[in-house]
Write a protein that holds these residues in place. Structure first.
Motif, PDB file in Angstrom:
ATOM      1  N   ALA C  24       0.832  -1.201   0.000  1.00 22.89           N
ATOM      2  CA  ALA C  24       0.000   0.000   0.000  1.00 22.89           C
ATOM      3  C   ALA C  24       0.868   1.253   0.000  1.00 22.89           C
ATOM      4  O   ALA C  24       0.594   2.211  -0.724  1.00 22.89           O
ATOM      5  N   TRP C 153      -7.311  -3.738  -5.560  1.00 23.12           N
ATOM      6  CA  TRP C 153      -7.249  -2.359  -5.080  1.00 23.12           C
ATOM      7  C   TRP C 153      -7.585  -1.360  -6.165  1.00 23.12           C
ATOM      8  O   TRP C 153      -8.018  -0.243  -5.881  1.00 23.12           O
ATOM      9  N   GLY C 159      -8.333   4.204  -6.778  1.00 21.10           N
ATOM     10  CA  GLY C 159      -7.428   3.206  -7.331  1.00 21.10           C
ATOM     11  C   GLY C 159      -7.145   3.477  -8.792  1.00 21.10           C
ATOM     12  O   GLY C 159      -7.941   4.090  -9.494  1.00 21.10           O
TER      13      GLY C 159
END
Lengths: 322, 185, 495
Positions: C24, C153, C159
């Protein structure tokens, strides 16, 4: 059945298992150390040899012979610069690099005259060469070029090996300047002696293609980029490839629509062959045969600046007609 | 089925590797990856030998930069230019830093010379180095005596001359040299 | 749950969270020097694959030896305690199936077709020897990274959509859903990394030890077995994930985890058929070269295959790319995307630059910084931009389509491409003309021309060209630094 679980591990088995684990661990560690950051062996650039033979003393740098028989012209010209024995020694490997670029007949003067090539092969063999290779990386289909130009038949009859573009192996070599990154024919790099045998021709881009431009035939893929700066590229080639002898074939010359030509109307029969150790002098002689001013050709002035030879027509001894 | 038992304190030792990983991560998180500003250093360095701004060098002010190339070097250092040119001198930048020392001002003349190659720069420095100059600890290729300092980095040769001597001068020389080295790519 | 399971759960949770967090942070463009590729650096499958394919073990991949040594000591602890995909499957099986379903002897018994992962490993390794590294398809770390970052994601708000991302997401979801039926099915039957670690686990020192005198063959140990290795009878250490669920399950406490226990009897039928393995190898030897021939072959320079800056020449690149997609996450402009057809079957999911989606920021070197295998070499900004005095790193050349370009074709001023061009001097210059417009009034037009000796192929011109859909200026791979034959013009004369 005896339950193997009840028995204690024997010392032998203990040692065996520990050592097998240790062996695998060791192999992994050694493998990691060996291969860690190990770059693939760089092939290394092959150097380009200098094939010239040292000084001729009082012998002329070049000589030109006129006559009806191209083979006789060649013989006379070579005798005048010291005879083939001066250049080729017994047991040497000689590569002859004629211009076999195009799918044309000898009459169309787009390739070197086959009789000149064949006589050259005979002379080299007569001087004791172990192997004589005739090669070129043609622009058209290699087999057709070698066949229709007559060079394949004539040269192999004289005892040469033919290596055309489809059979040639190309390797990275230390070419610099505009040609850097382009591969070179391996057969040429491995030769003891190299003889450049261009034909005198018109060229639509550089106005003439003579000896230095003939070296494009030893280059591999990517050589067509050199046309973007033809004069400088040709001069660089002339500086990198230094042949034992330059044989400038002016038996028939192409005066227009070169380098491929095609029309017999563009061909002029001159009936002359020049041989020299000074490549630039032969270049100048070739330009003069076409009726061009050598100083007006960009690649000749560039080559002169690089000190490849002397752009002086007087260096070429005119032997006249037989 | 075994009944659920509370973990013994020594069981927590098994979590030590995780603690180690977490500590290592924390240490890595302190650092910043290649500072995008580094590219500016390279860009400025290409254009010519640089001299640090006055704040970087810890000075109160500096005079406008003067530049000289191969033709105009004579105007700057007169006959000494011969030796520089022989070593492959290309161009140089010069200025004077002023360090406020109470009411007085300490001046440090700074010159950065760029040569064709690092050998030329080093030869020049070696020829000018006073015999009592000592290597400056903490700075690579830097030599100083009480009132001057010489340094080399790649193709550049730095020459500092303090108009005065004493600990204040030596500190000033060091600060300018350190700032200069920090700016080189 | 006994304390050892609790500790194991903490490890699993820790590494899964670490993996997710690093991924992330990478996708978010975190400026800190975090070890984004640490999981991939320790991947023994990549390490072995690279050694076989490319003959080199670049830099940080040496950490994989640590994991191998760990396996030689303790068995497949990576699978049971560290692997994020393993933990995800573990969670999925708890989520999707009830305890009765997932903890049963029937579900957790060993099945002979679980040897499939070994044959997959053989195929991958033989393929690597042939010079094509395809381990990235099924490598759990690459798979999870791709499936999450490029797939799932991307669907979250904010995203970045990836063409073909649904494939990666689908594979990941499929694996997680499969855990509903047979827990950790991927680990048991398909994972080539598991198979590789299993090979090393056969030499491990610590293993499950069964005291036959206490065992009543009740089978309670197999109920919660994660690896389907059947601790009673013929325990298969190469399948065991060292989850240690069997230890507290045994009512007679006959199971333990100890160093160098006596070896259990071999299973009735061998798990692994040598014939099938050799057959797999032969098929790979035959089919492998076909992969390379797809898409015109490796030697043909492809105009639309624009690789990241610092990428190795194509042959070498395909031997080192493990398709982990970290470069694609790291790219700040979202320029890198997985190749679908551009690189042939061999290069499926390797990174390509799609200029319409993102450009290569002039001084940015992120992709090379995170590539775990060195398929994209690390560059410094000074080297990439050419500010260190050398030639800049080029990935292609821009070509103007005069039929679409506004000043060329439509008599409308524009100049956006020249404005955006980052090189110094700019690689786009103008031919200025004054032409009468439709109303007869003269219009001053600056018509862009590309200077091929300056253009680095970064693609910002194509990205910003206002001519929608197909830009009026576009990048081709010709001129890329990494291929001396894929050239357009002569190099500029030496300075």
């Amino acid at each position: 059945m005896i339950d193997p679980y009840e028995t204690r591990l024997s010392r032998r088995e203990l040692v065996l298992r520990l050592s097998s684990t240790g062996l695998v661990a060791g192999a992994v560690g050694v493998g990691a150390l060996l291969f860690h950051d190990r770059r693939a062996q760089a092939a290394g650039l092959r150097p380009i040899p200098d094939w010239r033979v040292p000084g001729g003393g009082s012998l002329p740098e070049a000589a030109a012979a006129h006559g009806a028989d191209p083979a006789a012209n060649l013989r006379r010209a070579i005798e005048a610069v010291g005879g083939m024995g001066r250049f080729v020694k017994k047991g040497e490997v000689v590569v002859i690099k004629p211009n076999v670029g195009w799918d044309r007949l000898p009459e169309q003067a787009a390739n070197t005259d086959p009789q000149v090539v064949a006589e050259l092969v005979r002379l080299c063999r007569g001087a004791g060469a172990k192997r004589v290779v005739v090669t070129d990386n043609s622009c058209n289909d290699p087999r057709r070029c070698f066949a229709r130009s007559g060079i394949a038949a004539a040269a192999s009859q004289a005892g040469a090996e033919i290596v055309d573009g489809s059979a040639a192996v190309f390797v990275p070599a230390s070419v610099s300047g505009y040609s850097s990154g382009i591969e070179v024919m391996e057969a040429v790099l491995l030769a003891d002696r190299v003889i450049n045998v261009p034909v005198v021709k018109h060229h639509s881009l550089s106005r003439a293609t003579l000896g230095m431009k003939n070296w494009m035939g030893v280059l591999g893929k990517g050589r067509n980029r050199l046309h973007q700066s033809i004069h400088r590229s040709v001069a660089e080639l002339g500086a990198m490839f230094r042949p034992t002898l330059t044989v400038m074939d002016a038996t028939r010359i192409l005066l227009a629509n070169g380098p491929q030509g095609g029309s017999l109307a563009d061909v002029k029969t001159v009936g002359a062959v020049a041989v020299g150790t000074d490549a630039l002098a032969c270049e100048v002689w070739g330009a003069v045969q076409m009726g061009l001013q050598p100083a007006s050709l960009g690649f000749i002035t560039e080559a002169a600046q690089r000190g490849i030879g002397r752009a002086d027509l007087a260096l070429v001894k005119d032997l006249g007609s037989a | 089925m075994g009944a659920t038992r509370w973990p013994r304190p020594w069981h927590l030792l098994f979590l030590l590797p995780l603690v180690g990983v977490a500590v290592w991560l924390g240490w890595r998180a302190q650092r910043v990856r290649e500072d995008p500003a580094h590219i500016l250093l390279a860009l400025r360095a290409v254009a010519g030998p640089t001299l640090p701004a006055e704040l970087r060098a810890g000075a109160t002010r500096r005079t406008p930069l003067q530049s000289y190339d191969k033709e105009t070097l004579y105007e700057f250092i007169d006959g000494a230019a011969e030796a520089y040119l022989a070593n492959g001198f290309e161009r140089c930048t010069a200025t004077v830093y002023a360090f406020a020392d109470g009411a007085a001002e300490l001046e440090v003349a700074a010159e950065a010379y760029r040569f064709g190659g690092t050998t030329g720069a080093r030869t020049q420095m070696t020829s000018e180095r006073p015999t009592d100059a000592a290597a400056v600890p903490g700075l690579i290729d830097t030599f100083a005596d009480p009132s001057s300092l010489l340094a080399v980095h790649n193709r550049d040769f730095l020459k500092l001359t303090a108009m005065g001597s004493g600990p204040a001068a030596e500190a000033a020389l060091r600060r300018v040299a350190a700032a200069w080295l920090a700016e080189q790519p | 749950m006994r304390w050892v399971q609790r500790i194991r759960a903490v490890y699993q949770g820790f590494f899964l969270l670490l993996f997710l967090w690093l991924l992330a942070r990478l996708a978010a463009g975190d400026l800190r020097d975090l070890p984004f590729s640490v999981f991939h650096h320790a991947d023994p499958l990549s390490a072995v694959g690279l050694v076989l394919a490319a003959g080199t073990l670049p830099g940080a991949l040496a950490w994989a030896t640590l994991l191998i040594l760990l396996t030689l000591l303790f068995g497949r602890v990576f699978c049971g305690w560290i692997c994020p995909l393993g933990t995800l499957q573990h969670l999925a099986s708890r989520l999707f199936s009830g305890r009765k379903r997932r903890e049963s002897q029937l579900v957790n018994r060993y099945r002979r077709w679980y040897a499939l992962k070994v044959y997959i490993l053989v195929a991958l390794l033989v393929g690597a020897l042939l010079g094509t590294l395809q381990s990235g398809w099924l490598d759990p770390l690459s798979l999870t990274a791709r499936g999450l970052a490029s797939g799932l994601w991307a669907a979250l708000p904010g995203g970045r959509l990836v063409p073909g991302g649904w494939l990666a997401a689908g594979l990941l979801l499929g694996i997680l859903v499969a855990s509903r039926f047979i827990p950790r099915l991927f680990c048991r039957a398909l994972c080539p990394l598991g198979a590789l670690l299993g090979l090393f686990a056969r030499f491990s020192l610590f293993r499950i030890r069964r005291r036959a005198s206490a065992c009543t063959d009740c089978g309670a140990c197999t109920f919660a077995c994660q690896g389907a290795d059947e601790p009673l009878g013929s325990h298969r250490v190469h399948e065991c994930h060292v989850c240690l669920n069997c230890l507290p399950a045994c009512p007679k406490a006959a199971l333990g985890y100890a160093a160098l226990p006596a070896l259990p009897p071999a299973p009735a039928q061998p798990d692994f058929s040598r014939r099938t393995a050799i057959g797999t190898a032969i098929v790979t030897l035959t089919v492998g070269p076909l992969l390379r021939a797809s898409g015109g072959g490796r030697d043909a320079a492809r105009a639309d295959l624009i690789r990241p800056p610092g990428a190795l020449p194509e042959g070498e690149f395909l031997k080192q790319c493990v398709k982990c997609s970290l470069c694609q996450q790291a790219c700040p402009t979202g320029a890198l995307h997985p190749a679908i057809a551009q690189a042939g079957v061999e290069g499926f999911w390797s990174p390509v630059l799609i200029a319409r989606r993102g450009w290569c920021e002039f001084a940015c070197t992120r992709c090379g910084e995170v590539c775990p295998t060195g398929a994209i070499a690390k560059l410094t900004s000074a080297r990439k931009t050419g500010y260190d005095g050398g030639e800049p790193v080029r990935i292609g050349t821009a070509f103007v389509d005069r039929g679409r370009c506004l000043p060329w074709a439509m008599g409308t001023p524009c100049i956006v491409c020249e404005e955006m061009c980052p090189t110094d001097p700019k690689a786009i210059w103008f031919v200025e003309v004054e032409e009468p417009g439709r109303d007869g009034q003269p219009v001053r037009l600056q018509r862009p021309m590309v200077d091929p000796q300056r253009c680095t192929g970064c693609g910002i011109c194509e990205n910003r060209c206002p001519v929608g859909a197909k830009a009026a200026i576009s990048i081709s791979s010709v001129g890329e630094s990494r291929d001396p034959l894929n050239r357009l013009v002569l190099p500029p004369p030496a300075r």
